[in-house]
Design a protein around this motif. Sequence first.
Motif, PDB file in Angstrom:
ATOM      1  N   ALA A 379       0.828  -1.206   0.000  1.00 59.67           N
ATOM      2  CA  ALA A 379       0.000   0.000   0.000  1.00 59.67           C
ATOM      3  C   ALA A 379       0.864   1.259   0.000  1.00 59.67           C
ATOM      4  O   ALA A 379       0.520   2.267  -0.644  1.00 59.67           O
ATOM      5  CB  ALA A 379      -0.930  -0.007   1.211  1.00 59.67           C
ATOM      6  N   HIS A 380       1.976   1.208   0.710  1.00 62.42           N
ATOM      7  CA  HIS A 380       2.864   2.374   0.775  1.00 62.42           C
ATOM      8  C   HIS A 380       3.391   2.739  -0.609  1.00 62.42           C
ATOM      9  O   HIS A 380       3.608   3.926  -0.909  1.00 62.42           O
ATOM     10  CB  HIS A 380       4.022   2.069   1.724  1.00 62.42           C
ATOM     11  CG  HIS A 380       5.012   3.166   1.863  1.00 62.42           C
ATOM     12  ND1 HIS A 380       4.691   4.400   2.389  1.00 62.42           N
ATOM     13  CD2 HIS A 380       6.332   3.235   1.535  1.00 62.42           C
ATOM     14  CE1 HIS A 380       5.769   5.179   2.393  1.00 62.42           C
ATOM     15  NE2 HIS A 380       6.775   4.494   1.877  1.00 62.42           N
ATOM     16  N   TYR A 381       3.591   1.722  -1.459  1.00 61.07           N
ATOM     17  CA  TYR A 381       4.092   1.963  -2.812  1.00 61.07           C
ATOM     18  C   TYR A 381       2.977   1.913  -3.852  1.00 61.07           C
ATOM     19  O   TYR A 381       3.228   1.642  -5.034  1.00 61.07           O
ATOM     20  CB  TYR A 381       5.203   0.967  -3.133  1.00 61.07           C
ATOM     21  CG  TYR A 381       6.465   1.266  -2.352  1.00 61.07           C
ATOM     22  CD1 TYR A 381       7.186   2.433  -2.596  1.00 61.07           C
ATOM     23  CD2 TYR A 381       6.908   0.424  -1.337  1.00 61.07           C
ATOM     24  CE1 TYR A 381       8.324   2.744  -1.868  1.00 61.07           C
ATOM     25  CE2 TYR A 381       8.055   0.730  -0.600  1.00 61.07           C
ATOM     26  CZ  TYR A 381       8.745   1.899  -0.865  1.00 61.07           C
ATOM     27  OH  TYR A 381       9.869   2.209  -0.126  1.00 61.07           O
ATOM     28  N   ASP A 382       1.760   2.166  -3.397  1.00 58.13           N
ATOM     29  CA  ASP A 382       0.595   2.283  -4.299  1.00 58.13           C
ATOM     30  C   ASP A 382       0.444   1.073  -5.207  1.00 58.13           C
ATOM     31  O   ASP A 382       0.093   1.195  -6.397  1.00 58.13           O
ATOM     32  CB  ASP A 382       0.704   3.558  -5.148  1.00 58.13           C
ATOM     33  CG  ASP A 382       0.739   4.814  -4.295  1.00 58.13           C
ATOM     34  OD1 ASP A 382      -0.022   4.874  -3.307  1.00 58.13           O
ATOM     35  OD2 ASP A 382       1.522   5.733  -4.602  1.00 58.13           O
ATOM     36  N   GLY A 383       0.730  -0.102  -4.649  1.00 62.89           N
ATOM     37  CA  GLY A 383       0.547  -1.329  -5.401  1.00 62.89           C
ATOM     38  C   GLY A 383       1.724  -1.747  -6.258  1.00 62.89           C
ATOM     39  O   GLY A 383       1.721  -2.842  -6.827  1.00 62.89           O
ATOM     40  N   ASP A 384       2.759  -0.909  -6.356  1.00 61.58           N
ATOM     41  CA  ASP A 384       3.932  -1.245  -7.157  1.00 61.58           C
ATOM     42  C   ASP A 384       5.024  -1.791  -6.238  1.00 61.58           C
ATOM     43  O   ASP A 384       5.896  -1.059  -5.772  1.00 61.58           O
ATOM     44  CB  ASP A 384       4.432  -0.010  -7.903  1.00 61.58           C
ATOM     45  CG  ASP A 384       5.592  -0.319  -8.845  1.00 61.58           C
ATOM     46  OD1 ASP A 384       5.987  -1.507  -8.938  1.00 61.58           O
ATOM     47  OD2 ASP A 384       6.115   0.624  -9.472  1.00 61.58           O
ATOM     48  N   ILE A 385       4.968  -3.090  -5.990  1.00 62.45           N
ATOM     49  CA  ILE A 385       5.873  -3.703  -5.024  1.00 62.45           C
ATOM     50  C   ILE A 385       7.316  -3.682  -5.507  1.00 62.45           C
ATOM     51  O   ILE A 385       8.256  -3.815  -4.711  1.00 62.45           O
ATOM     52  CB  ILE A 385       5.426  -5.161  -4.728  1.00 62.45           C
ATOM     53  CG1 ILE A 385       5.976  -5.624  -3.367  1.00 62.45           C
ATOM     54  CG2 ILE A 385       5.857  -6.105  -5.847  1.00 62.45           C
ATOM     55  CD1 ILE A 385       5.396  -4.890  -2.194  1.00 62.45           C
TER      56      ILE A 385
END
Length: 410
Positions: A379-385
């Motif tokens: 979530a912190h990376y807006d879905g871009d793991i």
Amino acid sequence: MSVQPTETAPPRPWRDPKRYLWLWGLFAPTGLFTVGVPLICVAGLSGWDELVRVAFWLGPLLVYLLIPLADLAFGSDSSNPPDEVLEALENDRYYRYLTYLYLPCQYATLVTACYLITADNLRLPGIDGGLLMADKIGLALTVGVIGGIGINTAHELGHKKVDMERKLCRIALAQTAYGHFYIEHNRGHHVRVATPEDPASARLGESFWAFLPRSVRGGVRSAWDLERTRLRRLGRGPWSLHNDVLTAWLLTAGLFAALAAVFGPGLLPYLVLQAVMGFGLLEAVNYLEHYGLARARTGSGRYERPGPAHSWNSDHLITNIFLYHLQRHSDHHTHPTRRYQTLRSREEAPALPAGYAGMILLAYIPPLWRRVMDKRVLAHYDGDISRANIHPRARERVLTRYHAEPAEAA
């Protein structure tokens, strides 16, 4: 008829609502005297022999049970001091004296524990002769907890520009044989935080039990390399008393040798146990502070400056009191020399679901940790793991799980 203007009362001067709560930070190093011994006497005189045993395990009970429960009961505090009082608050010596007091309390407890562990006849109610093996182990772990929290006190002191405080930092670290932390943390971790090069920044998909040996080895190696480089610039070799890593270790060796000389060599295994407990707590905190967080590279190939997005924070009140606002970690990395009482809660920083004390327990159980924390990193990376700091051994699994292309992680 004229209307008289209403006088407005001058605003009240700001006062730190936690000013006297910080005294609770001294509970850990004084608990053996203020709670442990009285508990032994009362329980022993009352015939509650099993309760006597509990007194020796106060340290683990405090960290793993009492503080997490207190965090739940008292909740969070995200209030910040106003900008106009920061300078006066920073210069208020009351706060630094509290950290100074930790050290004599820490070492008084260490010496008392050494006596309790080695004495053949304690003459205490409920204790026939000396301590049982389980009591000795519990007491060593309790002393280790005090030493572990003492590393955090050393962390507070070691970042300051006052020479005496830096010396006190090294004394605080001697008990846990972690004197090299002063060098590696200030000159290593703060430079490399939230990058794959930092041994003290945990990676997404890396369990605490994999992180622990990596961080311990990497921290020692980093401290030694930093000192060797510094001494080379001065035209000196590393094998001398000018090497702060060596002098830190010698301070621990001298302390342990003195205690063993006074209380007997049978004390040494318990000194080792308490040291491992102490630096193990530090490494557990290291694990959760930056788990999965990564600094991006700029167009020049350098890493971006550390910011609030690169540390996990918590505003849970009780752990913050015991750890001198360590949980306001983003502000600490932004202002490393700022004293604990002026550290600020940052809304833009990622937040942990509990205080550090509660999260340490979770870190010990990797499946639960991943269930709670991996989705927060995502979530912190807006879905871009792929933007996260991913453990190399877990990269393929992580990218597959979150439907990221391997090429994106490069």
